[in-house]
Design a protein around this motif. Structure first.
Motif, short mmCIF file in Angstrom:
data_model
loop_
_atom_site.label_atom_id
_atom_site.label_comp_id
_atom_site.label_asym_id
_atom_site.label_seq_id
_atom_site.Cartn_x
_atom_site.Cartn_y
_atom_site.Cartn_z
N MET A 92 49.64 42.65 47.83
CA MET A 92 49.95 41.77 47.35
C MET A 92 49.11 40.84 47.85
N ILE A 93 48.89 40.16 49.26
CA ILE A 93 47.89 37.93 48.73
C ILE A 93 47.26 38.40 48.26
N LYS A 95 47.70 38.92 44.72
CA LYS A 95 48.17 38.41 42.97
C LYS A 95 49.05 37.57 44.62
N GLN A 96 49.33 37.02 44.88
CA GLN A 96 50.14 36.08 45.53
C GLN A 96 48.96 34.84 45.63
N SER A 97 47.81 35.27 45.81
CA SER A 97 46.45 34.44 45.87
C SER A 97 46.58 33.76 44.36
N HIS A 99 48.36 33.36 41.63
CA HIS A 99 49.30 33.16 41.54
C HIS A 99 48.93 31.39 41.58
N ASN A 100 48.67 30.61 42.67
CA ASN A 100 48.47 30.07 43.06
C ASN A 100 47.16 29.00 42.73
#
Length: 100
Positions: A92-93, A95-97, A99-100
């Protein structure tokens, strides 16, 4: 066994069964690796709960699988559960990083 222990064991079994049941229902609908690992971790938690209750009642024997002073099955279940959640959170971390 007193009433408090019965309530504690019953609540562990009932709530764990509900969580595992809902996780199994969600399983075919999810294609995300992180969620799949959370589902696996939830199922392992329920397996660990059932095993610990059976161990408390003396139904399961551990004398043949001991690592140091800790039963190997207990050690593996808690480690696998934690590894599933660690991997899920790491995905999850990541994937979130991304996207940014």
């Amino acid at each position: 066994m007193d009433a408090g222990q019965i309530i504690f064991i019953s609540s562990q079994l009932i709530l764990g069964a509900i969580a595992a049941f809902l996780a199994i229902l969600l399983w075919p609908k999810i294609r995300d690796a992180a969620w799949m690992l959370v589902i696996f971790g939830t199922i392992v938690i329920y397996i660990e709960t059932v095993y610990s209750i059976l161990k408390d009642f003396g139904i399961t024997g551990e004398e043949f699988m001991i690592f140091g002073s800790v039963p190997l099955i207990s050690l593996l279940l808690s480690a696998v559960r934690s590894l599933f959640f660690i991997a899920a959170f790491a995905i999850m971390i990541y994937k979130q990083s991304k996207h940014n």
